[in-house]
Design a protein around this motif. Structure first.
Motif, mmCIF file in Angstrom:
data_model
loop_
_atom_site.group_PDB
_atom_site.id
_atom_site.type_symbol
_atom_site.label_atom_id
_atom_site.label_comp_id
_atom_site.label_asym_id
_atom_site.label_seq_id
_atom_site.Cartn_x
_atom_site.Cartn_y
_atom_site.Cartn_z
ATOM 1 N N VAL A 103 37.236 60.406 18.264
ATOM 2 C CA VAL A 103 37.853 59.863 19.475
ATOM 3 C C VAL A 103 37.874 58.339 19.426
ATOM 4 C CG1 VAL A 103 37.589 59.595 21.973
ATOM 5 C CG2 VAL A 103 37.311 61.837 20.930
ATOM 6 N N HIS A 107 41.173 55.815 19.422
ATOM 7 C CA HIS A 107 41.366 54.680 20.328
ATOM 8 C C HIS A 107 41.629 53.399 19.541
ATOM 9 C CE1 HIS A 107 38.817 56.764 23.706
ATOM 10 N NE2 HIS A 107 40.041 57.263 23.622
ATOM 11 N N THR A 185 37.715 60.057 26.593
ATOM 12 C CA THR A 185 39.031 59.429 26.509
ATOM 13 C C THR A 185 39.786 59.625 27.816
ATOM 14 O OG1 THR A 185 41.108 59.324 25.259
ATOM 15 C CG2 THR A 185 40.092 61.489 25.472
#
Length: 222
Positions: A103, A107, A185
């Motif tokens: 994750v 990003h 997220t």
């Protein structure tokens, strides 16, 4: 086969789950940017990217670790006496760590803040039932296709997850490690942290149900 090397297997689980979450979250971010206010097209893109990545990752990492990428699949291996707890715990730790790193890397690729908390509500009995069904179906596909070899499992799992994005109200997380990581997220693929625990519980219920059913199938076949 390197599958007997516990250290390499755990690293493979870490790398595979990290790449899986890069695919899930990264494709969700890309879909949001390309299909503004078109949730259906965004979900389609997210589903296809995830299913395709799963096929490739299972084929790539399967010979090293079995490409479980999912604590429920690992728990199922323990319940079926195919794996002992020490290796299972190492796998689970690698899976959870890998999903979180995945994750963060997603990003980073899209120049977003690395540390986030999900804001998308995913709650209620209908979605919990959907997660139990999604996970039951995932394990059923794995158990049912294993006799045909790893390529069959890879393609079947990829196809199943792509379809389950659409036929479940929860969009088929079907994986506690993935669920936890998606709480980190705010993107299209996210989930609120407070909704994680019921999802994970439902996933475990579905997984245990699949193990029980296939244990019965195998007893009847003997």
């Amino acid at each position: 086969m390197l599958i007997h090397d516990a250290r390499r297997a755990a690293v493979a689980e870490f790398a595979g789950t990290a790449l899986l979450l890069i695919a899930v979250v990264g494709s969700g971010i890309m879909a949001e940017r390309l299909f503004v206010e078109q949730a259906g097209l965004a979900l389609l893109a997210n589903a296809i990217a995830t299913g395709g990545a799963l096929i490739a990752l299972i084929l790539a990492f399967g010979p090293i670790s079995g490409a479980q990428f999912n604590p429920v699949v690992t728990l199922a291996a323990v319940l079926r006496r195919e794996m002992r707890w020490p290796r299972a715990l190492a796998y689970m730790a690698a899976q959870v760590t890998g999903t979180i790193v995945g994750v963060w890397l997603a990003h980073g690729m899209f120049a977003l803040p690395i540390l986030q908390l999900g804001i998308k509500p995913r709650e209620g009995g209908a979605q919990w039932l959907a997660e139990a069904i999604a996970t039951f179906g995932l394990l059923a596909v794995i158990f049912g296709c294993r006799a045909q070899g790893r390529p069959a499992v890879a393609y079947a799992v990829g196809a199943y997850i792509t379809g389950a994005y659409w036929f479940t109200s929860s969009t088929s997380f079907a994986n506690p490690a993935v669920t936890l990581a998606r709480a980190l997220t705010t993107s299209f693929a996210g989930i609120r942290p407070e909704d994680v625990a019921p999802f994970c519980l439902a996933q475990c219920v579905g997984g245990v149900a699949a193990v029980s059913l296939f244990a019965w199938f195998e007893r009847r076949a003997d």
